[in-house]
Design a protein around this motif. Structure first.
Motif, PDB file in Angstrom:
ATOM      1  N   ASP A 199       0.828  -1.211   0.000  1.00  0.00           N
ATOM      2  CA  ASP A 199       0.000   0.000   0.000  1.00  0.00           C
ATOM      3  C   ASP A 199       0.859   1.256   0.000  1.00  0.00           C
ATOM      4  O   ASP A 199       0.513   2.260  -0.647  1.00  0.00           O
ATOM      5  CB  ASP A 199      -0.926   0.005   1.210  1.00  0.00           C
ATOM      6  N   ALA A 200       1.976   1.226   0.722  1.00  0.00           N
ATOM      7  CA  ALA A 200       2.856   2.394   0.753  1.00  0.00           C
ATOM      8  C   ALA A 200       3.461   2.659  -0.621  1.00  0.00           C
ATOM      9  O   ALA A 200       3.532   3.815  -1.078  1.00  0.00           O
ATOM     10  CB  ALA A 200       3.964   2.185   1.795  1.00  0.00           C
ATOM     11  N   VAL A 201       3.894   1.601  -1.308  1.00  0.00           N
ATOM     12  CA  VAL A 201       4.451   1.752  -2.652  1.00  0.00           C
ATOM     13  C   VAL A 201       3.388   2.266  -3.615  1.00  0.00           C
ATOM     14  O   VAL A 201       3.631   3.146  -4.443  1.00  0.00           O
ATOM     15  CB  VAL A 201       5.040   0.421  -3.148  1.00  0.00           C
ATOM     16  N   ALA A 202       2.179   1.717  -3.506  1.00  0.00           N
ATOM     17  CA  ALA A 202       1.096   2.161  -4.384  1.00  0.00           C
ATOM     18  C   ALA A 202       0.757   3.618  -4.130  1.00  0.00           C
ATOM     19  O   ALA A 202       0.408   4.363  -5.060  1.00  0.00           O
ATOM     20  CB  ALA A 202      -0.137   1.284  -4.166  1.00  0.00           C
ATOM     21  N   LEU A 203       0.875   4.074  -2.883  1.00  0.00           N
ATOM     22  CA  LEU A 203       0.618   5.475  -2.562  1.00  0.00           C
ATOM     23  C   LEU A 203       1.651   6.381  -3.215  1.00  0.00           C
ATOM     24  O   LEU A 203       1.338   7.485  -3.662  1.00  0.00           O
ATOM     25  CB  LEU A 203       0.619   5.664  -1.039  1.00  0.00           C
ATOM     26  N   VAL A 204       2.901   5.928  -3.292  1.00  0.00           N
ATOM     27  CA  VAL A 204       3.936   6.706  -3.991  1.00  0.00           C
ATOM     28  C   VAL A 204       3.585   6.850  -5.464  1.00  0.00           C
ATOM     29  O   VAL A 204       3.664   7.943  -6.042  1.00  0.00           O
ATOM     30  CB  VAL A 204       5.319   6.030  -3.831  1.00  0.00           C
ATOM     31  N   TYR A 205       3.156   5.743  -6.075  1.00  0.00           N
ATOM     32  CA  TYR A 205       2.825   5.771  -7.503  1.00  0.00           C
ATOM     33  C   TYR A 205       1.611   6.651  -7.779  1.00  0.00           C
ATOM     34  O   TYR A 205       1.570   7.384  -8.760  1.00  0.00           O
ATOM     35  CB  TYR A 205       2.549   4.359  -8.017  1.00  0.00           C
ATOM     36  N   SER A 206       0.601   6.576  -6.921  1.00  0.00           N
ATOM     37  CA  SER A 206      -0.671   7.225  -7.232  1.00  0.00           C
ATOM     38  C   SER A 206      -0.743   8.677  -6.792  1.00  0.00           C
ATOM     39  O   SER A 206      -1.497   9.452  -7.359  1.00  0.00           O
ATOM     40  CB  SER A 206      -1.822   6.452  -6.569  1.00  0.00           C
ATOM     41  N   GLU A 262       8.322  12.753   0.842  1.00  0.00           N
ATOM     42  CA  GLU A 262       7.073  13.333   1.328  1.00  0.00           C
ATOM     43  C   GLU A 262       6.102  12.256   1.783  1.00  0.00           C
ATOM     44  O   GLU A 262       5.469  12.381   2.837  1.00  0.00           O
ATOM     45  CB  GLU A 262       6.450  14.200   0.229  1.00  0.00           C
ATOM     46  N   VAL A 263       5.965  11.186   1.000  1.00  0.00           N
ATOM     47  CA  VAL A 263       5.056  10.106   1.383  1.00  0.00           C
ATOM     48  C   VAL A 263       5.563   9.412   2.647  1.00  0.00           C
ATOM     49  O   VAL A 263       4.777   9.091   3.551  1.00  0.00           O
ATOM     50  CB  VAL A 263       4.915   9.096   0.230  1.00  0.00           C
ATOM     51  N   ALA A 264       6.871   9.198   2.727  1.00  0.00           N
ATOM     52  CA  ALA A 264       7.439   8.538   3.902  1.00  0.00           C
ATOM     53  C   ALA A 264       7.175   9.359   5.160  1.00  0.00           C
ATOM     54  O   ALA A 264       6.841   8.812   6.215  1.00  0.00           O
ATOM     55  CB  ALA A 264       8.941   8.325   3.702  1.00  0.00           C
ATOM     56  N   ARG A 265       7.306  10.677   5.049  1.00  0.00           N
ATOM     57  CA  ARG A 265       7.043  11.532   6.208  1.00  0.00           C
ATOM     58  C   ARG A 265       5.590  11.471   6.622  1.00  0.00           C
ATOM     59  O   ARG A 265       5.263  11.482   7.800  1.00  0.00           O
ATOM     60  CB  ARG A 265       7.433  12.975   5.873  1.00  0.00           C
ATOM     61  N   ASP A 266       4.677  11.381   5.645  1.00  0.00           N
ATOM     62  CA  ASP A 266       3.255  11.373   5.955  1.00  0.00           C
ATOM     63  C   ASP A 266       2.813  10.074   6.610  1.00  0.00           C
ATOM     64  O   ASP A 266       1.946  10.092   7.491  1.00  0.00           O
ATOM     65  CB  ASP A 266       2.435  11.609   4.683  1.00  0.00           C
ATOM     66  N   ILE A 267       3.367   8.934   6.175  1.00  0.00           N
ATOM     67  CA  ILE A 267       2.918   7.653   6.731  1.00  0.00           C
ATOM     68  C   ILE A 267       3.806   7.170   7.872  1.00  0.00           C
ATOM     69  O   ILE A 267       3.561   6.103   8.428  1.00  0.00           O
ATOM     70  CB  ILE A 267       2.838   6.572   5.632  1.00  0.00           C
ATOM     71  N   GLY A 268       4.843   7.923   8.222  1.00  0.00           N
ATOM     72  CA  GLY A 268       5.640   7.610   9.399  1.00  0.00           C
ATOM     73  C   GLY A 268       6.672   6.525   9.231  1.00  0.00           C
ATOM     74  O   GLY A 268       6.943   5.778  10.178  1.00  0.00           O
ATOM     75  N   VAL A 269       7.262   6.411   8.034  1.00  0.00           N
ATOM     76  CA  VAL A 269       8.348   5.458   7.818  1.00  0.00           C
ATOM     77  C   VAL A 269       9.579   6.220   7.354  1.00  0.00           C
ATOM     78  O   VAL A 269       9.494   7.401   7.001  1.00  0.00           O
ATOM     79  CB  VAL A 269       7.968   4.377   6.777  1.00  0.00           C
ATOM     80  N   SER A 270      10.717   5.548   7.346  1.00  0.00           N
ATOM     81  CA  SER A 270      11.940   6.216   6.908  1.00  0.00           C
ATOM     82  C   SER A 270      11.972   6.312   5.384  1.00  0.00           C
ATOM     83  O   SER A 270      11.528   5.396   4.689  1.00  0.00           O
ATOM     84  CB  SER A 270      13.169   5.447   7.391  1.00  0.00           C
ATOM     85  N   LEU A 299      -4.771   7.233   8.348  1.00  0.00           N
ATOM     86  CA  LEU A 299      -5.424   8.073   9.347  1.00  0.00           C
ATOM     87  C   LEU A 299      -4.412   8.777  10.230  1.00  0.00           C
ATOM     88  O   LEU A 299      -4.560   9.967  10.535  1.00  0.00           O
ATOM     89  CB  LEU A 299      -6.362   7.210  10.216  1.00  0.00           C
ATOM     90  N   ALA A 300      -3.366   8.035  10.634  1.00  0.00           N
ATOM     91  CA  ALA A 300      -2.351   8.645  11.495  1.00  0.00           C
ATOM     92  C   ALA A 300      -1.574   9.734  10.776  1.00  0.00           C
ATOM     93  O   ALA A 300      -1.122  10.703  11.391  1.00  0.00           O
ATOM     94  CB  ALA A 300      -1.394   7.559  12.003  1.00  0.00           C
ATOM     95  N   ALA A 301      -1.432   9.573   9.451  1.00  0.00           N
ATOM     96  CA  ALA A 301      -0.641  10.541   8.687  1.00  0.00           C
ATOM     97  C   ALA A 301      -1.457  11.732   8.220  1.00  0.00           C
ATOM     98  O   ALA A 301      -0.904  12.682   7.685  1.00  0.00           O
ATOM     99  CB  ALA A 301      -0.025   9.847   7.469  1.00  0.00           C
ATOM    100  N   ARG A 302      -2.778  11.699   8.395  1.00  0.00           N
ATOM    101  CA  ARG A 302      -3.619  12.763   7.857  1.00  0.00           C
ATOM    102  C   ARG A 302      -3.274  14.145   8.429  1.00  0.00           C
ATOM    103  O   ARG A 302      -3.251  15.126   7.674  1.00  0.00           O
ATOM    104  CB  ARG A 302      -5.093  12.436   8.094  1.00  0.00           C
ATOM    105  N   PRO A 303      -2.993  14.295   9.733  1.00  0.00           N
ATOM    106  CA  PRO A 303      -2.585  15.631  10.201  1.00  0.00           C
ATOM    107  C   PRO A 303      -1.314  16.129   9.522  1.00  0.00           C
ATOM    108  O   PRO A 303      -1.215  17.309   9.157  1.00  0.00           O
ATOM    109  CB  PRO A 303      -2.376  15.410  11.709  1.00  0.00           C
ATOM    110  N   ASN A 304      -0.324  15.224   9.336  1.00  0.00           N
ATOM    111  CA  ASN A 304       0.894  15.630   8.646  1.00  0.00           C
ATOM    112  C   ASN A 304       0.608  15.994   7.194  1.00  0.00           C
ATOM    113  O   ASN A 304       1.195  16.931   6.641  1.00  0.00           O
ATOM    114  CB  ASN A 304       1.932  14.506   8.702  1.00  0.00           C
TER     115      ASN A 304
END
Length: 255
Positions: free
Chosen positions: A18-25, A32-40, A144-149
């Motif tokens: 899902d994280a990879v698909a979020l980068v693509y989409s 930026e995506v890593a910061r939003d979902i809380g991964v390195s 949901l956790a990344a939505r504020p960021n």
């Protein structure tokens, strides 16, 4: 123990997909995506690179995310006690189009809108919706956790776009991404040119591109050459003795 080992134990394969698909989409950078979902960023970049390798090898790359998850998934069903028999009809409506064509972020948004809650007692369970849309619950909860960021990032980009527009207007709409990036850095912003290019492209902010210099004078090869009356000697003892001229091409907005 290596960092990669810790990362592989911490995140499930569904979350990584899902994280990879979020980068693509999403069209955003890996950082930026890593910061939003809380991964390195390094870990997410490794997942993306691995996905590209798997895709080239035919092992279920980006285009096969939905089919790979759907192949082994069972049909969405309600609770076994029969209290919720709406799963089949709901799934049919959600799955009328191929899942590969549905944006991952849009699926998260749909789950958020349709799930049961205090303000929606007749909604559906999160697990049922995630199964129907073929996304992982861990990925949804990370969203949901990344939505504020994400909201803070959106506000920051709005301010940045406003500043880009200001610099663009002050340059009489002549500056492109390289000069606007330099102007932003002079103002104290730490920013790279690729991000400026992306924002300018998304908001249709364009600089003036220099046209290639063209020589509009085409000599007639059949005509006799004009005689050199001054013999390349341009010195004169008094004004009005030798008159010479030249042509200079000046680029204008009219062409």
């Amino acid at each position: 123990m290596s960092k990669k080992s810790n990362t592989s134990k911490r995140y499930t394969p569904e979350f990584k997909r899902d994280a990879v698909a979020l980068v693509y989409s999403s069209g955003r950078t890996v950082t930026e995506v890593a910061r939003d979902i809380g991964v390195s960023p390094e870990g997410l970049r490794n997942w993306v690179n691995q996905d590209k390798t798997d895709s080239r090898a035919g092992a279920g790359g980006r285009a096969d995310h939905g089919r790979a998850r759907g192949a082994g998934a069972t049909a969405p069903q309600g609770p076994r006690d029969g209290t919720d028999d709406r799963g089949a009809g709901k799934s049919d409506r959600l799955l009328r189009e191929p899942q590969d064509e549905v944006d991952v972020a849009a699926r998260y948004t749909f789950v958020d809108a349709e799930k049961a809650g205090p303000d929606r007692p007749d909604g559906y369970s999160t697990s049922l919706l995630c199964r129907a849309l073929k996304i992982s619950r861990s990925g949804y909860y990370a969203y949901l956790a990344a939505r504020p960021n994400a909201a803070a990032t959106a506000r920051e980009e709005e301010e940045l776009v406003a500043e880009i527009r200001q610099i663009h207007e002050e340059s009489r709409r002549a500056y492109g991404a390289p000069r606007i990036t330099a102007a932003l850095r002079r103002r104290g912003r730490r920013i790279n040119r690729k991000r400026v290019e992306r924002l300018m492209r998304e908001h249709d902010i364009r600089g003036i591109t220099r046209r290639k210099r063209r020589n509009l004078t085409k000599p007639d090869r059949r005509a006799a050459p004009s005689p050199d009356l001054v013999g390349r000697d341009f010195t004169a003892t008094e004004p009005g003795t030798k008159l010479v001229s030249d042509i200079t091409y000046l680029p204008t907005l009219a062409g």
